[in-house]
Design an enzyme around this catalytic site. Structure first.
Site, PDB file in Angstrom:
ATOM      1  CG  ASN A 208      -0.276  -0.184   2.474  1.00  0.00           C
ATOM      2  OD1 ASN A 208       0.427   1.087   2.880  1.00  0.00           O
ATOM      3  ND2 ASN A 208      -0.367  -1.114   3.290  1.00  0.00           N
ATOM      4  CG  ASP A 274      -7.216  -5.695   6.309  1.00  0.00           C
ATOM      5  OD1 ASP A 274      -6.707  -5.450   7.098  1.00  0.00           O
ATOM      6  OD2 ASP A 274      -7.928  -4.837   5.670  1.00  0.00           O
ATOM      7  CE  LYS A 284       8.540 -12.786 -14.118  1.00  0.00           C
ATOM      8  NZ  LYS A 284       9.221 -12.465 -15.678  1.00  0.00           N
ATOM      9  N   PRO A 301      -3.268 -11.755  10.490  1.00  0.00           N
ATOM     10  CG  PRO A 301      -1.441 -11.900  11.766  1.00  0.00           C
ATOM     11  CD  PRO A 301      -2.028 -12.436  10.377  1.00  0.00           C
ATOM     12  CG  ASP A 302      -6.855  -6.620  13.464  1.00  0.00           C
ATOM     13  OD1 ASP A 302      -6.091  -6.027  14.263  1.00  0.00           O
ATOM     14  OD2 ASP A 302      -7.997  -6.230  13.180  1.00  0.00           O
ATOM     15  CB  ILE A 303      -0.868  -6.731  14.697  1.00  0.00           C
ATOM     16  CG1 ILE A 303      -0.408  -7.537  13.552  1.00  0.00           C
ATOM     17  CG2 ILE A 303       0.239  -6.740  16.025  1.00  0.00           C
ATOM     18  CD1 ILE A 303       0.525  -6.959  12.824  1.00  0.00           C
ATOM     19  CG  PHE A 319      -2.389   5.626  13.177  1.00  0.00           C
ATOM     20  CD1 PHE A 319      -1.789   5.313  14.411  1.00  0.00           C
ATOM     21  CD2 PHE A 319      -2.176   6.816  12.537  1.00  0.00           C
ATOM     22  CE1 PHE A 319      -0.807   6.581  14.969  1.00  0.00           C
ATOM     23  CE2 PHE A 319      -1.736   7.991  13.109  1.00  0.00           C
ATOM     24  CZ  PHE A 319      -0.669   7.791  14.067  1.00  0.00           C
ATOM     25  CE  LYS A 333     -11.186   0.679  11.055  1.00  0.00           C
ATOM     26  NZ  LYS A 333     -10.152   1.265   9.597  1.00  0.00           N
ATOM     27  CE  LYS A 337      -8.672  -2.689  13.686  1.00  0.00           C
ATOM     28  NZ  LYS A 337      -7.628  -3.488  12.684  1.00  0.00           N
TER      29      LYS A 337
HETATM   30  N1  CTP Z   1      -4.001  -3.446  11.965  1.00  0.00           N
HETATM   31  C1  CTP Z   1      -3.471  -4.543  12.379  1.00  0.00           C
HETATM   32  N2  CTP Z   1      -3.501  -5.532  11.705  1.00  0.00           N
HETATM   33  C2  CTP Z   1      -4.098  -5.725  10.658  1.00  0.00           C
HETATM   34  C3  CTP Z   1      -4.841  -4.553  10.044  1.00  0.00           C
HETATM   35  C4  CTP Z   1      -4.826  -3.572  10.755  1.00  0.00           C
HETATM   36  O1  CTP Z   1      -2.810  -4.332  13.425  1.00  0.00           O
HETATM   37  N3  CTP Z   1      -4.000  -6.850  10.151  1.00  0.00           N
HETATM   38  C5  CTP Z   1      -4.152  -2.059  12.610  1.00  0.00           C
HETATM   39  C6  CTP Z   1      -3.175  -0.867  11.864  1.00  0.00           C
HETATM   40  O2  CTP Z   1      -2.003  -0.920  12.295  1.00  0.00           O
HETATM   41  C7  CTP Z   1      -4.109   0.219  12.312  1.00  0.00           C
HETATM   42  C8  CTP Z   1      -5.422  -0.147  12.873  1.00  0.00           C
HETATM   43  O3  CTP Z   1      -5.322  -1.736  12.818  1.00  0.00           O
HETATM   44  O4  CTP Z   1      -3.376   0.770  13.659  1.00  0.00           O
HETATM   45  C9  CTP Z   1      -6.502   0.063  11.796  1.00  0.00           C
HETATM   46  O5  CTP Z   1      -6.112  -0.172  10.393  1.00  0.00           O
HETATM   47  P1  CTP Z   1      -6.959   0.187   9.277  1.00  0.00           P
HETATM   48  O6  CTP Z   1      -6.413  -0.317   8.086  1.00  0.00           O
HETATM   49  O7  CTP Z   1      -7.691   1.528   9.323  1.00  0.00           O
HETATM   50  O8  CTP Z   1      -8.288  -0.895   9.706  1.00  0.00           O
HETATM   51  P2  CTP Z   1      -8.724  -2.474   9.240  1.00  0.00           P
HETATM   52  O9  CTP Z   1      -8.659  -3.223  10.546  1.00  0.00           O
HETATM   53  O10 CTP Z   1      -7.550  -2.987   8.214  1.00  0.00           O
HETATM   54  O11 CTP Z   1     -10.045  -2.416   8.881  1.00  0.00           O
HETATM   55  P3  CTP Z   1     -10.656  -1.744   7.409  1.00  0.00           P
HETATM   56  O12 CTP Z   1      -9.437  -2.010   6.307  1.00  0.00           O
HETATM   57  O13 CTP Z   1     -11.747  -2.560   7.176  1.00  0.00           O
HETATM   58  O14 CTP Z   1     -10.923  -0.329   7.454  1.00  0.00           O
END
Ligand code: CTP
Length: 408
Positions: A208, A274, A284, A301-303, A319, A333, A337
């Site tokens: 990204n 995500d 390749k 994983p959602d850290i 963030f 959110k 979270k």
């Molecule tokens: N984050 C994380 N792990 C993930 C995705 C996001 O720890 N797999 C953390 C990011 O570092 C940030 C927060 O979650 O602090 C929100 O990230 P954001 O991209 O805004 O939200 P998402 O959880 O990815 O949800 P969405 O994409 O649906 O907005």
């Protein structure tokens, strides 16, 4: 104002050296103990006797001059609370930026672990030289406080930027640093930065646009306020604090987990993907005759969510990057979270956010309070974020975390 403070002044060989006599007097007037060291070239512009009289201390020029049980440069570095080098020539800037220690002054500064103020002065063409600017940038990155030169009529007859800034500016900055409390002393702050990189095959990846600038600004400010900083970053950063370089979300998760138990605060400023590729190709991937291909992705994983669930005393900050309905999505959110604070920014705007040096954010707390930080340089935003996290509760509204009243 400066009683009990030890100020070490370094003078290098530029015409503005004569002005430093007055700076010494200003510090002495406020009761500082001032010691002076000079490069040999500085002696072309000021005399040792003058500096000795004004500082009421021995002046150091040559290394190995004063017999002591400790090497001289170490004694100077240990004794002072702050070092102010003014004027600094392009030559000395280059030496400090590259770790050269070929005289007393450059040896002292390399051993100096407390704040160092650097006030450059030189001809305008030299100041604009890309190599010199790169050296200045390197010093800034390593935490040196640069007081930029001013523009005007220069001693060489040219007109432009390069003149030593006013003595008042150097004096004020010194006092400000000496009297500022290291608000984050003894705190371990872990910060993530940058966009994660999820490999498709050995040559391709999904990522990204995150530049990592906000996370790096937070790390710089935390470090300058005395915190032990660990920056977990997908972008290359070289700083005086610990930097752990990672690529993917899984690597970032492991690095965060390694630091989490001993952390006081974790700030997830990184843009974590995500999803990652389910089967990363070892070789390749070749073009096929098909017009469409499908790459299977699986959830990362959602850290932030995970660390929020297992936190004990840590403050966890996330963030929230949104391109629409910023506050509405952020409110949802922070609950989803489970973190203590969520910093919401609008990534649809070109003048802030991704890649920009500026940001404008709204901080939400888990108690439902909100504070908007107006558009500012990311370092200013970082400072204000720490003020909210570790800062003052406001007196005017029953000790609320954020004050929304314009009158205070
Ligand atoms: N984050 C994380 N792990 C993930 C995705 C996001 O720890 N797999 C953390 C990011 O570092 C940030 C927060 O979650 O602090 C929100 O990230 P954001 O991209 O805004 O939200 P998402 O959880 O990815 O949800 P969405 O994409 O649906 O907005």
């Amino acid at each position: 104002m400066l009683s009990g403070k030890n100020i070490l002044i370094g003078i290098t060989g530029g015409i503005a050296a004569y002005k430093i006599c007055e700076l010494i007097r200003m510090f002495k007037r406020y009761n500082a103990n001032v010691r002076v060291i000079c490069t040999p070239n500085a002696m072309n512009f000021v005399t040792k006797l003058t500096l000795q009289n004004l500082s009421q201390n021995e002046v150091g020029i040559e290394e190995f001059e004063i017999p002591d049980y400790k090497p001289e440069h170490i004694s100077y570095a240990d004794e002072a609370d702050i070092m102010v080098i003014a004027p600094v020539t392009a030559n000395t800037i280059g030496k400090i930026a590259n770790g050269l220690c070929d005289n007393l002054l450059t040896s002292v500064v390399s051993a100096f672990k407390k704040p160092v103020i650097i006030a450059p002065a030189m001809n305008c063409n030299m100041w604009e030289n890309g190599i010199i600017q790169e050296n200045i940038e390197k010093l800034r990155k390593f935490g040196y406080e640069i007081v930029d030169p001013e523009s005007g009529f220069l001693a060489c007859g040219s007109e432009g930027t390069g003149r030593l800034c006013s003595l008042e500016k150097i004096f004020d900055r010194t006092v400000e640093i000496l009297n500022s409390k290291k608000k984050l002393l003894n705190k371990k702050i872990v910060i993530t930065a940058g966009g994660t990189i999820e490999n498709i095959d050995p040559v391709r990846y999904i990522s990204n646009y995150s530049s990592g600038k906000m996370g790096i600004a937070l790390a710089d400010i935390a470090s300058s306020q005395g915190a032990e900083v660990v920056l977990i970053s997908t972008v290359d950063v070289s700083r005086g604090y610990k930097v752990v370089k990672v690529k993917s979300a899984l690597e970032m998760q492991e690095a965060v987990e390694n630091e989490f138990d001993t952390a006081d605060c974790v700030i997830m400023a990184a843009a974590v993907a995500d999803y990652r590729v389910k089967n990363i190709a070892c070789q390749k991937m070749k073009k096929t005759s098909e017009n469409e291909i499908t790459i299977d992705l699986i959830k990362n994983p959602d850290i932030l969510k995970e660390i929020s669930e297992k936190k004990t005393s840590q403050i966890v900050v996330g963030f929230c990057a949104e391109s629409e309905n910023l506050i509405e999505n952020a409110k949802e959110k922070i609950v989803k979270k489970g973190c203590d604070y969520l910093i919401a920014n609008d990534i649809s705007r070109k003048d802030i956010g991704f890649s920009s040096d500026f940001n404008e954010v709204t901080i939400l707390s888990k108690n439902g309070e909100m504070k908007k930080l107006e558009r500012a340089d990311k370092r200013q935003i970082a400072k204000q974020i720490f003020e909210v996290i570790y800062g003052q509760k406001c007196d005017c509204t029953d000790n609320r975390e954020f004050c929304t009243s314009k009158s205070c």
